[in-house]
Design a protein around this motif. Structure first.
Motif, PDB file in Angstrom:
ATOM      1  N   CYS A 124      43.012  24.215  29.618  1.00 55.86           N
ATOM      2  CA  CYS A 124      43.477  24.483  30.347  1.00 55.86           C
ATOM      3  C   CYS A 124      42.233  26.276  29.035  1.00 55.86           C
ATOM      4  O   CYS A 124      42.976  27.117  30.281  1.00 55.86           O
ATOM      5  N   LEU A 133      41.942  38.881  34.451  1.00 55.33           N
ATOM      6  CA  LEU A 133      42.596  37.422  34.273  1.00 55.33           C
ATOM      7  C   LEU A 133      42.478  36.172  34.959  1.00 55.33           C
ATOM      8  O   LEU A 133      42.711  37.238  35.912  1.00 55.33           O
ATOM      9  N   SER A 134      41.555  35.737  35.066  1.00 49.62           N
ATOM     10  CA  SER A 134      41.507  34.997  36.637  1.00 49.62           C
ATOM     11  C   SER A 134      41.710  33.238  36.235  1.00 49.62           C
ATOM     12  O   SER A 134      40.260  32.725  35.729  1.00 49.62           O
ATOM     13  N   LEU A 135      42.745  32.822  36.172  1.00 54.40           N
ATOM     14  CA  LEU A 135      42.764  31.545  34.923  1.00 54.40           C
ATOM     15  C   LEU A 135      41.775  30.718  36.048  1.00 54.40           C
ATOM     16  O   LEU A 135      41.390  29.590  35.100  1.00 54.40           O
ATOM     17  N   VAL A 136      42.126  30.359  37.006  1.00 56.58           N
ATOM     18  CA  VAL A 136      41.818  29.323  38.064  1.00 56.58           C
ATOM     19  C   VAL A 136      40.395  28.993  37.073  1.00 56.58           C
ATOM     20  O   VAL A 136      39.310  27.426  37.628  1.00 56.58           O
ATOM     21  N   HIS A 157      38.549  30.288  34.691  1.00 57.15           N
ATOM     22  CA  HIS A 157      38.925  29.684  33.483  1.00 57.15           C
ATOM     23  C   HIS A 157      38.388  31.088  32.887  1.00 57.15           C
ATOM     24  O   HIS A 157      37.782  31.713  31.848  1.00 57.15           O
TER      25      HIS A 157
END
Lengths: 64, 64
Positions: free
Chosen positions: A2, A50-53, A55
């Motif tokens: 991730c 931040l946009s983790l999904v 990446h």
């Protein structure tokens, strides 16, 4: 895995500055980025989004 | 999916404040957290450390 890619965003432009980022730690007037291989990069910037999904890590560069 | 859990860290303590966080946006004197379901939480805190491979976001609460 991730990890995410870190970009400097200014206006409509996105500049990739580090791939496969695992860790981000604010230090002093900037950020310490560390990728999954342990490579580190210090940059005078702050987190913009931040946009983790997706990446994605968007940073805003700070002026000297 | 690459969402992470957000914790407030103070000393040795970690308090889980939001699971499955997708997006983090700094707003004013705090952070807007949004989980993968679109639920949002505003918290007066700053990012202390991101550890994406571990799916962990550590925040430091700011005093009022």
């Amino acid at each position: 895995m991730c990890e995410a890619n870190a970009y400097i965003r200014s206006g409509q432009q996105e500049e990739l500055i580090l791939e496969n980022v695992d860790r981000i730690i604010p230090v002093g007037d900037g950020l310490l980025l560390e990728d999954i291989f342990g490579h580190r990069k210090h940059i005078k910037a702050r987190i913009q989004e931040l946009s983790l999904v997706d990446h994605k890590i968007y940073l805003e560069k700070l002026e000297d």
